[in-house]
Design a protein around this motif. Structure first.
Motif, PDB file in Angstrom:
ATOM      1  N   UNK A  98       0.775  -1.236   0.000  1.00 14.51           N
ATOM      2  CA  UNK A  98       0.000   0.000   0.000  1.00 14.51           C
ATOM      3  C   UNK A  98       0.802   1.278   0.000  1.00 14.51           C
ATOM      4  N   UNK A  99       2.035   1.275   0.447  1.00 18.99           N
ATOM      5  CA  UNK A  99       2.641   2.584   0.645  1.00 18.99           C
ATOM      6  C   UNK A  99       3.913   2.827  -0.133  1.00 18.99           C
ATOM      7  N   UNK A 100       4.214   1.956  -1.074  1.00 18.77           N
ATOM      8  CA  UNK A 100       5.354   2.245  -1.934  1.00 18.77           C
ATOM      9  C   UNK A 100       4.853   3.006  -3.147  1.00 18.77           C
ATOM     10  N   UNK A 101       5.442   4.145  -3.481  1.00 16.12           N
ATOM     11  CA  UNK A 101       4.903   4.911  -4.606  1.00 16.12           C
ATOM     12  C   UNK A 101       5.280   4.299  -5.943  1.00 16.12           C
ATOM     13  N   UNK A 102       4.377   4.423  -6.913  1.00 19.71           N
ATOM     14  CA  UNK A 102       4.665   4.037  -8.297  1.00 19.71           C
ATOM     15  C   UNK A 102       4.027   5.067  -9.204  1.00 19.71           C
ATOM     16  N   UNK A 103       4.212   4.861 -10.499  1.00 18.45           N
ATOM     17  CA  UNK A 103       3.611   5.771 -11.475  1.00 18.45           C
ATOM     18  C   UNK A 103       2.525   5.019 -12.221  1.00 18.45           C
ATOM     19  N   UNK A 104       1.394   5.652 -12.371  1.00 18.28           N
ATOM     20  CA  UNK A 104       0.315   5.051 -13.156  1.00 18.28           C
ATOM     21  C   UNK A 104      -0.482   6.160 -13.817  1.00 18.28           C
ATOM     22  N   UNK A 105      -1.204   5.767 -14.863  1.00 14.09           N
ATOM     23  CA  UNK A 105      -1.974   6.755 -15.638  1.00 14.09           C
ATOM     24  C   UNK A 105      -3.129   7.243 -14.787  1.00 14.09           C
ATOM     25  N   UNK A 106      -3.231   8.555 -14.664  1.00 10.56           N
ATOM     26  CA  UNK A 106      -4.274   9.117 -13.815  1.00 10.56           C
ATOM     27  C   UNK A 106      -5.289   9.903 -14.617  1.00 10.56           C
ATOM     28  N   UNK A 107      -4.809  10.785 -15.522  1.00  2.48           N
ATOM     29  CA  UNK A 107      -5.748  11.595 -16.302  1.00  2.48           C
ATOM     30  C   UNK A 107      -5.674  11.159 -17.747  1.00  2.48           C
ATOM     31  N   UNK A 108      -6.817  10.970 -18.364  1.00  4.72           N
ATOM     32  CA  UNK A 108      -6.843  10.592 -19.769  1.00  4.72           C
ATOM     33  C   UNK A 108      -7.645  11.650 -20.510  1.00  4.72           C
ATOM     34  N   UNK A 109      -7.007  12.307 -21.486  1.00  8.00           N
ATOM     35  CA  UNK A 109      -7.691  13.319 -22.283  1.00  8.00           C
ATOM     36  C   UNK A 109      -8.081  12.663 -23.598  1.00  8.00           C
ATOM     37  N   UNK A 110      -9.374  12.461 -23.779  1.00  8.09           N
ATOM     38  CA  UNK A 110      -9.830  11.696 -24.944  1.00  8.09           C
ATOM     39  C   UNK A 110     -10.305  12.658 -26.008  1.00  8.09           C
ATOM     40  N   UNK A 111      -9.647  12.604 -27.176  1.00  5.68           N
ATOM     41  CA  UNK A 111     -10.066  13.477 -28.261  1.00  5.68           C
ATOM     42  C   UNK A 111     -11.104  12.810 -29.133  1.00  5.68           C
ATOM     43  N   UNK A 112     -10.966  11.489 -29.292  1.00  8.85           N
ATOM     44  CA  UNK A 112     -11.875  10.807 -30.201  1.00  8.85           C
ATOM     45  C   UNK A 112     -11.945   9.352 -29.784  1.00  8.85           C
ATOM     46  N   UNK A 113     -13.140   8.856 -29.587  1.00  6.53           N
ATOM     47  CA  UNK A 113     -13.287   7.450 -29.217  1.00  6.53           C
ATOM     48  C   UNK A 113     -14.548   6.916 -29.854  1.00  6.53           C
ATOM     49  N   UNK A 114     -14.391   6.289 -30.998  1.00  4.44           N
ATOM     50  CA  UNK A 114     -15.571   5.736 -31.646  1.00  4.44           C
ATOM     51  C   UNK A 114     -15.611   4.225 -31.500  1.00  4.44           C
ATOM     52  N   UNK A 115     -14.871   3.679 -30.540  1.00  5.38           N
ATOM     53  CA  UNK A 115     -14.874   2.229 -30.382  1.00  5.38           C
ATOM     54  C   UNK A 115     -16.036   1.818 -29.497  1.00  5.38           C
ATOM     55  N   UNK A 116     -16.172   0.499 -29.324  1.00  2.32           N
ATOM     56  CA  UNK A 116     -17.285   0.022 -28.495  1.00  2.32           C
ATOM     57  C   UNK A 116     -16.975   0.119 -27.019  1.00  2.32           C
ATOM     58  N   UNK A 117     -15.722   0.355 -26.692  1.00  2.00           N
ATOM     59  CA  UNK A 117     -15.358   0.475 -25.279  1.00  2.00           C
ATOM     60  C   UNK A 117     -15.682   1.885 -24.828  1.00  2.00           C
ATOM     61  N   UNK A 118     -16.416   1.988 -23.710  1.00  2.00           N
ATOM     62  CA  UNK A 118     -16.786   3.331 -23.250  1.00  2.00           C
ATOM     63  C   UNK A 118     -15.560   4.101 -22.779  1.00  2.00           C
ATOM     64  N   UNK A 119     -15.678   5.423 -22.767  1.00  2.00           N
ATOM     65  CA  UNK A 119     -14.555   6.274 -22.358  1.00  2.00           C
ATOM     66  C   UNK A 119     -14.028   5.913 -20.984  1.00  2.00           C
ATOM     67  N   UNK A 120     -14.959   5.760 -20.047  1.00  2.00           N
ATOM     68  CA  UNK A 120     -14.489   5.570 -18.672  1.00  2.00           C
ATOM     69  C   UNK A 120     -13.895   4.178 -18.488  1.00  2.00           C
TER      70      UNK A 120
END
Lengths: 387, 94
Positions: A98-120
């Motif tokens: 729980x307390x060791x820091x790592x890097x992970x994707x936090x903010x996603x800026x979506x310009x275009x998403x026409x796939x079947x997978x929802x944005x969120x």
């Protein structure tokens, strides 16, 4: 207790406990119905009436404590700690998760998403991808900070499924006539059965920061200066010495993020931020970390011949071995106590006992090699004490 | 934050914010091993607040001294663990 002449006794009473109490103190018994004697005798005065000092002696700890590494790969390691108490081992385990820091994707800026997978859903999947970068080189970013090259990494994903680069997810079968194959591909596309799988190696690192422009009102008058983007990197990240030779990549390039049908497109930018597993599991550096006590199996009586073969067969993880004691007699010995999963299958039959001593196994996967992770965890526990 | 009576320095409760079982259990272990301690325990008043109360009662010594000493002990244990671990890893790699 053995009789020792009084002038030979040491100044501080360091008598020995009678063997059965010594056994109770250091081991957990695993009987057929339940484990017994699971608590640690921690109180310093516990054996005062016997004249034995149970208090923590730092030098005693130092002389007794050993670490043995069993297995060390890039991704996981297993090691034994002998002579440590489970509360400290548990503290290390909790910190590793729980307390060791790592890097992970936090903010996603979506310009275009026409796939079947929802944005969120797409953003959630992106957040869970492990990134191969040393989190110690970055700072935390709080709410009011501007994203700059010290606390953010930017990745870009831009994929589009075209007719030409069809990648069938089923295995290609060798066809004799290529024309039929092409026709089949087109037909698959029309039927929506062939997809372009977006794998994680299509996420490209942008060392110069974000390329999406911030929408400002006076964008026309700012044409002479550099256009403002979502991040303000003052210098390119690959000019920094640690990154110029090792570009930042993802740990596993073959993770499927999404699947696209014909004509569908995803264009997004992902910002990576430092965090701890406490806030969200995506920031946990280990797949898991666990410890268990080392089992020790003791045969109370000698077990021979058919009983010995029976015992060897009973154990599902092959803990016991047969030793030939001449004259064709066989005797059972304990071969591999580590493999014992304490299933107690063997106790169901006859009289023997199973003890458990203290060891710790830690398994981790992720950006940092596991031994570094453990040392970081210990450092964190130290820092907590300092406060 | 320490709560105790002014007359009796040997018994008090320490309330630590932003902590949980990770530190509290290890501290309780080292406190118990100290021969000056008659009673020591910890509790978490509510799991949603990150707060831990550690109660220490000693045989006469001021409780804050004993508490600090056991924190130091825990730090020394950690340092020793770390160095032993590093040695073991380098030995294994060779």
């Amino acid at each position: 207790m053995a009789k020792v002449p009084i002038w030979d006794l040491p100044d501080v009473p360091t008598g020995e406990l009678p063997p059965h109490i010594q056994l109770q103190r250091t081991r957990v018994f695993c009987k057929s119905d339940a484990p017994t004697n699971t608590e640690n005798i921690q109180y310093s005065g516990a054996y005062a009436s016997m004249g034995v000092d149970n208090s923590l002696r730092l030098d005693q700890f130092r002389s007794n404590f050993k670490v043995e590494v069993m297995r060390l790969n890039e991704d996981d390691m297993e090691f034994d700690m002998i002579g440590i108490d489970p509360s400290i081992a548990n503290a290390f385990r909790r910190i590793l998760i729980a307390e060791l820091p790592t890097m992970a994707i936090e903010k996603v800026l979506i310009a275009n998403n026409t796939s079947v997978i929802q944005d969120e859903v797409l953003a959630h999947r992106l957040g869970l991808i492990p990134i191969k970068v040393d989190p110690r080189l970055f700072d935390y970013m709080s709410e009011n900070d501007v994203p700059n090259e010290k606390n953010t990494i930017v990745f870009k994903l831009h994929v589009r499924c075209e007719r030409g680069d069809a990648r069938l997810t089923e295995k290609r079968r060798l066809t004799v006539v290529v024309l039929i194959f092409n026709w089949l591909t087109e037909w698959y596309f029309k039927m929506g059965m062939a997809c372009h799988a977006v794998t994680s190696d299509e996420l490209k690192w942008l060392p110069n920061g974000s390329e999406f422009l911030l929408a400002t009102e006076n964008s026309a008058s700012n044409s002479t200066s550099k256009p403002k983007t979502y991040t303000s990197f003052s210098c390119s990240q690959d000019s920094l010495p640690q990154f110029s030779k090792n570009p930042i990549t993802l740990k596993h390039p073959d993770i499927i993020i999404a699947k696209l049908g014909l004509g569908q497109e995803i264009e997004l930018e992902a910002h990576v931020v430092k965090g701890m597993g406490k806030t969200h599991a995506k920031w946990s550096p280990v797949a898991t970390a666990w410890y268990r006590m080392l089992p020790e199996a003791v045969l109370l009586q000698e077990i021979q011949d058919e009983k010995a073969t029976e015992l060897v067969q009973k154990c599902p993880t092959k803990v016991f071995d047969i030793e030939d004691v001449g004259k064709g007699k066989k005797r059972a010995t304990v071969g591999r106590p580590r493999d014992c999963t304490l299933c107690r299958e063997c106790i169901r039959g006859e009289g023997w006992e199973n003890y458990v001593a203290l060891r710790l196994t830690i398994e981790s996967t992720g950006a940092l090699p596991p031994e570094v992770l453990f040392t970081e965890a210990v450092k964190i526990l130290e820092d907590k004490c300092e406060r | 934050m320490e709560l105790g009576s002014v007359q009796d320095q040997s018994a008090s409760t320490f309330s630590l914010t932003d902590e949980d079982h990770t530190l509290a259990n290890s501290l309780r272990f080292t406190l118990n091993q100290d021969p000056r301690v008659t009673f020591c325990g910890y509790s978490i008043p509510h799991p949603s607040d990150a707060r831990v109360n550690i109660r220490v009662q000693t045989t006469g010594d001021p409780a804050s001294e004993v508490f600090k000493d056991s924190c130091q002990d825990l730090m020394l244990i950690c340092q020793h663990v770390r160095s032993t671990f590093d040695h073991a890893v380098t030995n294994f790699k060779n």
